[in-house]
Design an enzyme around this catalytic site. Structure first.
Site, PDB file in Angstrom:
ATOM      1  CE  LYS A  62      -4.475  -1.507   1.858  1.00 18.67           C
ATOM      2  NZ  LYS A  62      -5.389  -1.404   1.698  1.00 18.67           N
TER       3      LYS A  62
ATOM      4  CE  LYS B 284      -6.513  -7.196  -1.514  1.00 18.24           C
ATOM      5  NZ  LYS B 284      -7.638  -6.745  -1.045  1.00 18.24           N
TER       6      LYS B 284
ATOM      7  CE  LYS C  43     -13.919  -2.469   0.464  1.00 21.29           C
ATOM      8  NZ  LYS C  43     -12.729  -2.528   1.553  1.00 21.29           N
TER       9      LYS C  43
HETATM   10  P1  ATP Z   1      -8.866  -2.443   0.117  1.00 22.10           P
HETATM   11  O1  ATP Z   1      -8.501  -2.832  -1.297  1.00 22.10           O
HETATM   12  O2  ATP Z   1      -8.884  -0.760   0.159  1.00 22.10           O
HETATM   13  O3  ATP Z   1      -7.530  -2.454   1.159  1.00 22.10           O
HETATM   14  P2  ATP Z   1      -9.565  -4.540   0.457  1.00 22.10           P
HETATM   15  O4  ATP Z   1     -10.897  -4.698  -1.114  1.00 22.10           O
HETATM   16  O5  ATP Z   1      -8.804  -5.160   0.377  1.00 22.10           O
HETATM   17  O6  ATP Z   1      -9.605  -2.471   0.519  1.00 22.10           O
HETATM   18  P3  ATP Z   1     -11.627  -5.005   2.767  1.00 22.10           P
HETATM   19  O7  ATP Z   1     -11.629  -4.100   3.435  1.00 22.10           O
HETATM   20  O8  ATP Z   1      -8.790  -4.422   3.075  1.00 22.10           O
HETATM   21  O9  ATP Z   1     -10.926  -5.043   1.186  1.00 22.10           O
HETATM   22  O10 ATP Z   1     -10.891  -6.557   2.650  1.00 22.10           O
HETATM   23  C1  ATP Z   1     -12.838  -6.855   3.554  1.00 22.10           C
HETATM   24  C2  ATP Z   1     -12.060  -7.888   3.596  1.00 22.10           C
HETATM   25  O11 ATP Z   1     -12.796  -8.997   1.735  1.00 22.10           O
HETATM   26  C3  ATP Z   1     -11.553  -8.885   3.607  1.00 22.10           C
HETATM   27  O12 ATP Z   1     -11.256 -10.781   4.687  1.00 22.10           O
HETATM   28  C4  ATP Z   1     -10.415  -9.858   3.155  1.00 22.10           C
HETATM   29  O13 ATP Z   1      -9.524 -10.236   2.992  1.00 22.10           O
HETATM   30  C5  ATP Z   1     -11.564  -9.944   2.218  1.00 22.10           C
HETATM   31  N1  ATP Z   1     -11.006  -9.340   0.488  1.00 22.10           N
HETATM   32  C6  ATP Z   1     -10.633  -8.174   0.005  1.00 22.10           C
HETATM   33  N2  ATP Z   1     -10.075  -8.519  -1.482  1.00 22.10           N
HETATM   34  C7  ATP Z   1      -9.942 -10.087  -1.719  1.00 22.10           C
HETATM   35  C8  ATP Z   1      -9.966 -10.261  -2.564  1.00 22.10           C
HETATM   36  N3  ATP Z   1      -9.342  -9.940  -4.116  1.00 22.10           N
HETATM   37  N4  ATP Z   1     -10.141 -11.090  -2.993  1.00 22.10           N
HETATM   38  C9  ATP Z   1     -10.792 -12.479  -1.853  1.00 22.10           C
HETATM   39  N5  ATP Z   1     -11.138 -11.424   0.028  1.00 22.10           N
HETATM   40  C10 ATP Z   1     -10.263 -10.638  -0.811  1.00 22.10           C
END
Ligand code: ATP
Ligand code: LTN
Length: 333
Positions: free
Chosen positions: A119, A201, A204
């Site tokens: 990040k 991955k 968001k």
């Molecule tokens: P950001 O990209 O802003 O860090 P994020 O999309 O990773 O956000 P989080 O709020 O950090 O979302 O994650 C919420 C949940 O979703 C966590 O349990 C995380 O492990 C899961 N998660 C996030 N992205 C993925 C993905 N691409 N595949 C599977 N699980 C995911």
């Protein structure tokens, strides 16, 4: 809600940051398994707003996102009669315990965290201290509730590992207080990859919306994103994570949403190309999104606020009791 210390069910804790619109990765990697756990466990699901502000947020947007994340939980099937849903900042014990754990964690522990490195990128000197300290607040979230199990996507394994280290270290240095939690990862879907880049991955905070399917995308937008998704060089529909990561990712999404095994998909698309496969996948996604969004739009902001207040009121005493015990051990009375 049943959070009742006498029911002998193990406790589950997890959370999502209100840092953007939730996507299929969040749904398939995290929310689906939360829903499955509601009956067998005492579940606590948080909207972790203090985690979201580790990166600057627009205050008006953040207010809406906190509410919208709860609507996403509800639309996914989380039932507030069974699970507690609450806003992290409403229980001040989270930040208090985070401070205490800051004094137990070592700089070397945090320097190992790969998510921070990803990040922060080349901005390590200018990102917030909060972004660096983020896993400590996550440890506090988990440890306050004597959590047994933490269901997350695979990017969070290292943070739960750190939580376990801190719990053990505190117990060893000051006396037994914390339960050491276990992480649970889904066999399929724990790491959904970006549609524009199957080596990263789905996220968001990805630079381009072509990376993800938001749970609020219209079926038309989702279909366009799928039709444009990156594919591998040949045209065979075969699951091979190493050699064909793009199609493997699309097959995983398809399999989970349509309830078909990977073998069944290979069979159904034998001798057909990516075009047909993508059409089928887009249909499965559109069907899912349509049903999801009907539910999502059926909850009012007022209802959400009530659920959040009820949830926080219900669990605050548990968090406060843990914090009091921790302070006692430290000599802070
Ligand atoms: P950001 O990209 O802003 O860090 P994020 O999309 O990773 O956000 P989080 O709020 O950090 O979302 O994650 C919420 C949940 O979703 C966590 O349990 C995380 O492990 C899961 N998660 C996030 N992205 C993925 C993905 N691409 N595949 C599977 N699980 C995911
Ligand atoms: N860091 C997590 C969100 C999170 C969390 C938690 C998950 C904050 N506190 C406690 C499980 C348990 C993420 O998904 N980015």
């Amino acid at each position: 809600m049943e959070l009742n210390k006498n029911n002998n069910k193990p406790t589950v804790f997890s959370g999502v940051q209100p840092s953007g619109i939730l996507h299929l990765g969040n749904y398939l990697g995290a929310l689906v398994q939360w829903v499955e756990m509601q009956d067998q466990y005492n579940c606590i699901f948080s909207v972790v707003d203090y985690h979201a502000i580790t990166i600057k947020q627009n205050p008006e947007e953040l207010k809406k996102r906190i509410i919208n994340v709860v609507k996403m939980y509800l639309a996914s099937g989380i039932n507030p009669e069974k699970a507690i849903i609450f806003q992290q900042s409403a229980v001040s014990a989270h930040t208090e315990l985070a401070w205490i754990l800051n004094c137990v964690a070592r700089i070397a522990d945090l320097n190992k965290m790969t998510q921070f490195k990803e990040k922060a990128g080349d901005q390590e000197k200018t990102v917030s201290v909060g972004l660096y300290d983020y896993p400590i607040l996550m440890a506090a979230d988990i440890l306050l509730y004597n959590t047994d199990i933490v269901p997350v996507g695979d990017d969070q394994i290292q943070h739960v590992e750190l939580t376990r280290t801190l719990a053990r270290r505190f117990n060893r240095e000051y006396g037994q207080i914390f339960k050491v939690p276990e992480v649970i990862i889904k066999k399929q879907g724990a790491r959904i990859m970006g549609l524009d880049d199957p080596t990263k991955k789905m996220s968001k905070s990805a630079g381009s919306p072509a990376n993800y399917i938001a749970l609020t995308d219209s079926p038309e937008v989702a279909t366009k994103k799928i039709m444009r998704a990156v594919t591998d060089s040949d045209s065979e529909i075969k699951y091979d994570l190493k050699k064909k990561p793009a199609i493997a990712n699309l097959m995983t999404i398809y399999s989970l949403l349509a309830g078909l095994s990977l073998k069944e998909l290979e069979q159904n698309y034998k001798n057909k190309g990516y075009g047909d496969f993508k059409k089928g996948l887009a249909q499965a996604i559109s069907k899912f999104l349509t049903q999801f969004q009907i539910k999502y739009n059926s909850f009012t902001d007022e209802k959400v606020k009530q659920i959040l207040k009820h949830g926080a009121d219900k669990i605050r005493p548990i968090a406060e009791e843990t914090l009091k015990n921790v302070k006692n051990k430290l000599g802070i009375i």
